[in-house]
Design an enzyme around this catalytic site. Structure first.
Site, mmCIF file in Angstrom:
data_model
loop_
_atom_site.group_PDB
_atom_site.id
_atom_site.type_symbol
_atom_site.label_atom_id
_atom_site.label_comp_id
_atom_site.label_asym_id
_atom_site.label_seq_id
_atom_site.Cartn_x
_atom_site.Cartn_y
_atom_site.Cartn_z
ATOM 1 N N SER A 41 0.873 -1.301 0.044
ATOM 2 C CA SER A 41 0.046 -0.075 -0.135
ATOM 3 C C SER A 41 0.753 1.166 0.022
ATOM 4 O O SER A 41 1.701 1.406 0.827
ATOM 5 C CB SER A 41 -0.826 0.081 1.310
ATOM 6 O OG SER A 41 -1.284 -1.243 1.468
ATOM 7 N N HIS A 72 -9.074 -0.583 -9.751
ATOM 8 C CA HIS A 72 -8.054 -1.088 -9.165
ATOM 9 C C HIS A 72 -6.845 -2.064 -9.919
ATOM 10 O O HIS A 72 -6.458 -2.844 -9.427
ATOM 11 C CB HIS A 72 -8.443 -1.906 -7.658
ATOM 12 C CG HIS A 72 -8.869 -0.777 -6.694
ATOM 13 N ND1 HIS A 72 -7.994 -0.585 -5.827
ATOM 14 C CD2 HIS A 72 -10.039 -0.041 -6.713
ATOM 15 C CE1 HIS A 72 -8.683 0.512 -4.968
ATOM 16 N NE2 HIS A 72 -9.903 0.819 -5.671
ATOM 17 N N HIS A 94 -4.744 -9.917 -3.250
ATOM 18 C CA HIS A 94 -4.976 -10.408 -1.619
ATOM 19 C C HIS A 94 -5.777 -11.606 -1.616
ATOM 20 O O HIS A 94 -6.842 -11.565 -2.281
ATOM 21 C CB HIS A 94 -5.472 -9.426 -0.870
ATOM 22 C CG HIS A 94 -4.335 -8.174 -0.786
ATOM 23 N ND1 HIS A 94 -4.555 -7.015 -1.373
ATOM 24 C CD2 HIS A 94 -3.397 -7.950 0.298
ATOM 25 C CE1 HIS A 94 -3.466 -6.355 -1.125
ATOM 26 N NE2 HIS A 94 -2.945 -6.808 0.009
ATOM 27 N N TYR A 96 -7.948 -12.148 0.810
ATOM 28 C CA TYR A 96 -9.110 -11.700 1.201
ATOM 29 C C TYR A 96 -10.173 -11.133 -0.041
ATOM 30 O O TYR A 96 -11.230 -10.958 0.261
ATOM 31 C CB TYR A 96 -9.064 -10.570 2.354
ATOM 32 C CG TYR A 96 -8.268 -9.245 2.076
ATOM 33 C CD1 TYR A 96 -9.004 -8.471 1.125
ATOM 34 C CD2 TYR A 96 -7.221 -9.134 2.316
ATOM 35 C CE1 TYR A 96 -8.410 -7.130 0.843
ATOM 36 C CE2 TYR A 96 -6.488 -7.876 2.166
ATOM 37 C CZ TYR A 96 -7.234 -6.888 1.250
ATOM 38 O OH TYR A 96 -6.567 -5.701 0.900
ATOM 39 N N GLU A 97 -9.408 -10.602 -0.905
ATOM 40 C CA GLU A 97 -10.207 -10.230 -2.155
ATOM 41 C C GLU A 97 -11.215 -11.562 -2.834
ATOM 42 O O GLU A 97 -12.096 -11.143 -3.577
ATOM 43 C CB GLU A 97 -9.413 -9.730 -3.203
ATOM 44 C CG GLU A 97 -8.597 -8.325 -2.759
ATOM 45 C CD GLU A 97 -7.831 -7.803 -3.844
ATOM 46 O OE1 GLU A 97 -8.469 -7.063 -4.760
ATOM 47 O OE2 GLU A 97 -6.634 -7.926 -3.488
ATOM 48 N N ALA A 124 2.146 -3.303 4.071
ATOM 49 C CA ALA A 124 1.913 -2.427 5.560
ATOM 50 C C ALA A 124 1.314 -3.353 6.638
ATOM 51 O O ALA A 124 0.749 -4.494 6.096
ATOM 52 C CB ALA A 124 0.485 -1.482 5.142
ATOM 53 N N MET A 222 -1.959 -9.064 6.071
ATOM 54 C CA MET A 222 -2.864 -10.052 5.070
ATOM 55 C C MET A 222 -2.081 -10.246 3.944
ATOM 56 O O MET A 222 -3.029 -10.579 3.020
ATOM 57 C CB MET A 222 -3.969 -9.064 5.096
ATOM 58 C CG MET A 222 -4.910 -8.847 6.198
ATOM 59 S SD MET A 222 -6.196 -7.836 5.769
ATOM 60 C CE MET A 222 -6.643 -7.075 7.532
ATOM 61 N N SER A 223 -0.724 -10.473 3.724
ATOM 62 C CA SER A 223 -0.168 -10.624 2.385
ATOM 63 C C SER A 223 1.132 -11.300 2.776
ATOM 64 O O SER A 223 1.449 -11.862 3.952
ATOM 65 C CB SER A 223 0.053 -9.368 1.742
ATOM 66 O OG SER A 223 0.982 -8.521 2.333
ATOM 67 N N ASN A 246 0.440 0.982 12.250
ATOM 68 C CA ASN A 246 -0.528 1.266 13.371
ATOM 69 C C ASN A 246 0.160 0.154 14.477
ATOM 70 O O ASN A 246 0.623 -0.947 14.087
ATOM 71 C CB ASN A 246 -1.891 0.962 13.247
ATOM 72 C CG ASN A 246 -2.210 -0.375 12.655
ATOM 73 O OD1 ASN A 246 -1.971 -0.511 11.498
ATOM 74 N ND2 ASN A 246 -2.648 -1.405 13.584
ATOM 75 N N HIS A 258 -8.352 1.775 7.976
ATOM 76 C CA HIS A 258 -7.831 1.756 6.883
ATOM 77 C C HIS A 258 -7.192 2.889 6.448
ATOM 78 O O HIS A 258 -6.034 3.068 6.086
ATOM 79 C CB HIS A 258 -8.884 1.144 5.946
ATOM 80 C CG HIS A 258 -8.096 0.886 4.456
ATOM 81 N ND1 HIS A 258 -7.195 -0.035 4.405
ATOM 82 C CD2 HIS A 258 -8.370 1.172 3.136
ATOM 83 C CE1 HIS A 258 -6.717 -0.230 3.101
ATOM 84 N NE2 HIS A 258 -7.473 0.666 2.401
HETATM 85 N N1 HPA Z 1 -3.810 -5.828 11.113
HETATM 86 C C1 HPA Z 1 -3.571 -6.789 10.095
HETATM 87 N N2 HPA Z 1 -3.105 -6.234 8.869
HETATM 88 C C2 HPA Z 1 -2.837 -4.706 8.875
HETATM 89 C C3 HPA Z 1 -2.676 -4.311 10.002
HETATM 90 C C4 HPA Z 1 -3.488 -4.441 11.280
HETATM 91 O O1 HPA Z 1 -3.505 -3.806 12.312
HETATM 92 N N3 HPA Z 1 -2.428 -2.666 9.707
HETATM 93 C C5 HPA Z 1 -2.080 -2.754 8.334
HETATM 94 N N4 HPA Z 1 -2.164 -4.163 7.797
#
Ligand code: HPA
Length: 288
Positions: A41, A72, A94, A96-97, A124, A222-223, A246, A258
């Site tokens: 990202s 996208h 991903h 999750y998509e 990320a 998630m990747s 974060n 997000h």
């Molecule tokens: N959790 C999962 N995936 C993420 C996060 C998170 O807090 N931040 C960025 N990608």
């Protein structure tokens, strides 16, 4: 009847056809890319710095999975960056998509068919290690796969690699050492740690954060892990870098947004860009 009628075309053949198409579009007959970079990202800028670039939308590449969300569309940028020929994947698929892990990792298989020896994975991620701060970069030293699947599930194609590859040492020690040096020379330090992959797309509950910490993970996302497993299977060296967008579990009731993830990734992209460019510019030690 066509010869292959009713027969599933193998990933080896599909990725080979995709690779041939890319090699033609990007005039790769005379030069082999030395690295492929998967941009997470908010890292588009790096792709814009590639010189003599051939920009190839995924939708033009034979067999490349179609984007699930219109608008996208990802693209491949092939050209020169800091003295090396690179293949940059701008736009990741991903799990999750709704893609299968074979689809998620198809681009990595294509880089293997192009003969690319090094795969650089960026993402990320949420920090689990309480010493981390938002905006930190973390070099991935190891991973935990908590996705409900493995990209190597199913018949094995020995042309890519063995049935039971060992992912021990998949994050290449020599490349990690170069990355540490680059960060030091650029005036910052990278965190280091274990990345745990979850399927998402929901973020973690407080109980899951506590559990993931207990597992020994420093960051969650998630990747990346499916791509790293496929790279390991295909004999590629991997460097993984997480932008910690974060830090989880700081206070009760804290939620992840997000928008916050994207904003922090955007703020950290200068350092991530410096790290990747510094890495490309330096000599790489041979495999340890
Ligand atoms: N959790 C999962 N995936 C993420 C996060 C998170 O807090 N931040 C960025 N990608």
């Amino acid at each position: 009847m066509p010869k292959n009628a009713g027969k599933e075309i193998s990933v080896w053949v599909k990725a080979g056809e995709a690779a041939r198409y890319i090699a033609e579009r990007a005039s790769l007959e005379q030069r082999r890319p030395e690295a492929a970079v998967v941009l997470g990202s908010g890292l588009g800028v790096l792709a814009e710095e590639v010189q003599q670039a051939a920009v190839i939308p995924y939708r033009d590449i034979p067999h490349f999975p179609r984007p699930t969300v219109e608008g996208h569309a990802g693209r491949l940028v092939v050209g020169d960056l800091c003295g090396r020929t690179v293949v940059v994947m701008q736009g990741r698929l991903h799990y999750y998509e709704g893609y299968s892990l074979a689809e998620v990792t198809f681009g990595v298989r294509v880089t293997q068919r192009l003969g690319v020896p090094v795969l650089i994975l960026t993402n990320a991620a949420g920090g689990l290690n309480p010493a981390f701060a938002a905006g930190d970069l973390m070099l991935i030293t190891d991973h935990i796969n908590l996705m409900p699947d493995n990209p190597l599930r199913g018949p094995n194609d020995e042309r890519f690699g063995p049935r039971f590859p060992s992912p021990v040492g998949v994050y290449d020690r020599g490349l990690l050492e170069v990355a540490r040096d680059v960060a030091r020379a650029s005036g910052f330090t990278c965190r280091e740690g274990v990345y745990v992959a979850v399927q998402g797309p929901s973020y973690e509950t407080e109980a899951e954060v506590a559990w993931l910490r207990g597992l020994g993970a420093d960051a969650v996302g998630m990747s990346t892990v499916p791509e790293a497993i496929v790279a390991c299977h295909g004999g590629q060296r991997v460097l993984g870098v997480s932008t910690i967008t974060n830090v989880l579990g700081r206070r009760p009731g804290q939620v992840v947004s997000h928008d916050e993830v994207l904003a922090v990734a955007d703020r950290a992209k200068g350092r991530l860009g410096a790290l990747l460019k510094g890495l490309l510019a330096r000599p790489w030690p041979s495999v340890a």
